[in-house]
Scaffold this motif. Structure first.
Motif, PDB file in Angstrom:
ATOM      1  N   THR A  99       0.867  -1.173  -0.032  1.00 33.57           N
ATOM      2  CA  THR A  99       0.085   0.140   0.071  1.00 33.57           C
ATOM      3  C   THR A  99       0.660   1.212  -0.037  1.00 33.57           C
ATOM      4  O   THR A  99       0.257   2.425   0.101  1.00 33.57           O
ATOM      5  CB  THR A  99      -0.909   0.119   1.241  1.00 33.57           C
ATOM      6  OG1 THR A  99      -0.184  -0.377   2.310  1.00 33.57           O
ATOM      7  CG2 THR A  99      -2.090  -1.100   1.047  1.00 33.57           C
ATOM      8  N   GLY A 100       2.447   1.039   0.060  1.00 28.40           N
ATOM      9  CA  GLY A 100       3.160   2.253  -0.122  1.00 28.40           C
ATOM     10  C   GLY A 100       3.332   2.508  -1.397  1.00 28.40           C
ATOM     11  O   GLY A 100       2.983   1.725  -2.569  1.00 28.40           O
ATOM     12  N   THR A 101       4.327   3.554  -1.538  1.00 31.67           N
ATOM     13  CA  THR A 101       4.952   3.908  -2.912  1.00 31.67           C
ATOM     14  C   THR A 101       6.447   4.074  -2.749  1.00 31.67           C
ATOM     15  O   THR A 101       6.839   4.543  -1.574  1.00 31.67           O
ATOM     16  CB  THR A 101       4.498   4.985  -3.465  1.00 31.67           C
ATOM     17  OG1 THR A 101       4.387   6.247  -2.325  1.00 31.67           O
ATOM     18  CG2 THR A 101       2.839   4.874  -3.871  1.00 31.67           C
ATOM     19  N   GLY A 102       7.088   4.133  -3.717  1.00 29.43           N
ATOM     20  CA  GLY A 102       8.573   4.474  -3.800  1.00 29.43           C
ATOM     21  C   GLY A 102       9.579   3.492  -3.540  1.00 29.43           C
ATOM     22  O   GLY A 102       9.261   2.119  -3.265  1.00 29.43           O
ATOM     23  N   GLU A 111       9.200   2.598   9.241  1.00 31.41           N
ATOM     24  CA  GLU A 111       8.224   3.315   8.427  1.00 31.41           C
ATOM     25  C   GLU A 111       7.584   2.432   7.380  1.00 31.41           C
ATOM     26  O   GLU A 111       6.378   2.380   7.005  1.00 31.41           O
ATOM     27  CB  GLU A 111       8.944   4.397   7.610  1.00 31.41           C
ATOM     28  CG  GLU A 111       9.456   5.669   8.137  1.00 31.41           C
ATOM     29  CD  GLU A 111      10.357   6.479   7.737  1.00 31.41           C
ATOM     30  OE1 GLU A 111      10.494   7.676   7.900  1.00 31.41           O
ATOM     31  OE2 GLU A 111      11.134   5.922   6.859  1.00 31.41           O
ATOM     32  N   LEU A 112       8.429   1.250   6.931  1.00 32.59           N
ATOM     33  CA  LEU A 112       7.807   0.214   6.001  1.00 32.59           C
ATOM     34  C   LEU A 112       6.519  -0.618   6.687  1.00 32.59           C
ATOM     35  O   LEU A 112       5.583  -0.955   5.978  1.00 32.59           O
ATOM     36  CB  LEU A 112       8.959  -0.717   5.423  1.00 32.59           C
ATOM     37  CG  LEU A 112       9.708  -0.027   4.389  1.00 32.59           C
ATOM     38  CD1 LEU A 112      10.843  -1.091   4.037  1.00 32.59           C
ATOM     39  CD2 LEU A 112       8.948   0.354   3.257  1.00 32.59           C
ATOM     40  N   GLN A 113       6.564  -0.699   8.146  1.00 31.06           N
ATOM     41  CA  GLN A 113       5.757  -1.503   8.842  1.00 31.06           C
ATOM     42  C   GLN A 113       4.343  -0.929   8.577  1.00 31.06           C
ATOM     43  O   GLN A 113       3.432  -1.536   9.009  1.00 31.06           O
ATOM     44  CB  GLN A 113       6.355  -1.839  10.118  1.00 31.06           C
ATOM     45  CG  GLN A 113       7.451  -2.817  10.371  1.00 31.06           C
ATOM     46  CD  GLN A 113       7.744  -2.923  11.955  1.00 31.06           C
ATOM     47  OE1 GLN A 113       8.655  -2.058  12.378  1.00 31.06           O
ATOM     48  NE2 GLN A 113       7.629  -4.025  12.196  1.00 31.06           N
ATOM     49  N   LYS A 114       4.264   0.377   8.262  1.00 33.16           N
ATOM     50  CA  LYS A 114       3.007   1.030   8.116  1.00 33.16           C
ATOM     51  C   LYS A 114       2.102   0.668   7.252  1.00 33.16           C
ATOM     52  O   LYS A 114       1.001   0.803   6.752  1.00 33.16           O
ATOM     53  CB  LYS A 114       3.200   2.679   8.238  1.00 33.16           C
ATOM     54  CG  LYS A 114       3.919   3.052   9.290  1.00 33.16           C
ATOM     55  CD  LYS A 114       4.057   4.750   9.203  1.00 33.16           C
ATOM     56  CE  LYS A 114       4.930   5.215  10.346  1.00 33.16           C
ATOM     57  NZ  LYS A 114       5.334   6.653  10.060  1.00 33.16           N
TER      58      LYS A 114
END
Length: 287
Positions: A99-102, A111-114
């Motif tokens: 669900t993240g980007t980049g 931060e990635l665990q979000k």
């Protein structure tokens, strides 16, 4: 009487734990024995991005599924976060898989665990990106891991391997020979798998590395190449990904296996390990 009963219970529990431990050791010992026997007729199966049919690629459930169906090798893609945590992710970015980007290497692990992992159809799961350490601990004693190096930051990868005591179970894969030289400078006994894109490149790889396996493409898959590689006591890794997996799914498995095996390749990477394993077993190629 209670003391005797308690003692017997502990004895039985210890025996069961010992049996499980020995069974796991025999599993990896058998796989490693086959891996280092380039002349064996046994065809090893590698699950691409783990056993991801019905699971999220490069995830712990996909890894556990691959183990359960009996693959020999689990292919995983590794990257390193900004705070040196080794994670599993295939693409240059996390856009497709989470669900993240980049770029995941620009994030910290916290931060990635979000973010949450997504299925191929975009369905969001409750899974986080997996760490390489967690993957190694799940696979230890049960299968080999092919590390597709998607990072130039190798020291954290080495640190996790030392921490988990799994160096003998992993294969370092890269088409960049300088990266593989760096691996062997750090771990002289490491299993490296150079990727060759021509007969000449395979010949060069075998002169540079004492490699137990060489990754080839079907574009130059010939009997001459087979003789070269097996003559150096190395296994031949070929991909079923794409055309051959499609043939298997279309019910044309005889043609697919002929294309893959007729010139002597003896490790097959596939997106369809659940189908390939019984096909090979039926032909006596996994005894």
């Amino acid at each position: 009487m209670k003391t005797k009963s308690l003692f017997q219970s502990f004895t039985i529990l210890f025996a069961l734990l010992l049996l499980v431990s020995c069974r796991e050791e025999r599993t990896i010992d058998r796989i490693l024995e086959e891996f280092h026997n380039a002349q064996s007729d046994y065809v090893m199966v590698a699950a691409h991005r783990a056993g991801h049919n019905g699971y999220v690629e490069n995830s712990i459930p996909a890894i556990e599924h691959a183990i359960n169906i009996g693959v020999d090798i689990i292919e995983l893609d590794v990257k390193v976060t900004s705070d040196s945590v080794v994670i599993l992710n295939h693409d240059r970015t996390i856009d497709r898989t989470t669900t993240g980007t980049g770029d995941p290497e620009s994030y910290s692990w916290a931060e990635l665990q979000k973010f949450r992992l997504k299925m191929p159809d975009g369905t969001v799961t409750d899974l986080e990106l997996a760490t390489f350490e967690e993957a190694l601990n799940r696979v230890k004693g049960k299968a080999m891991i092919d590390i597709d190096l998607k990072t130039s930051n190798l020291k954290p990868v080495f640190d996790v391997l030392q921490k988990t005591g799994t160096l003998n179970q992993v294969i370092f894969f890269d088409s960049d020979f300088e990266i593989l030289k760096e691996v062997q400078a750090y771990f002289p006994t490491a299993n490296v798998m150079p990727r060759a894109r021509s007969f000449g490149m395979a010949d060069t790889a075998l002169m540079i590395f004492d490699a137990p396996v060489v990754h080839i493409d079907d574009s130059f898959y010939t009997n001459e190449l087979t003789q070269l590689i097996k003559g150096k006591n190395a296994r031949i890794w070929i991909n079923a990904l794409g055309d051959q997996d499609r043939l298997i799914n279309a019910g044309e498995s005889d043609q697919a296996l002929a294309n893959l095996l007729d010139k002597g390749a003896n490790i097959i990477q596939t997106d369809e390990p659940e189908k390939l394993i019984p096909l090979l077993e039926a032909r006596g190629r996994r005894k």
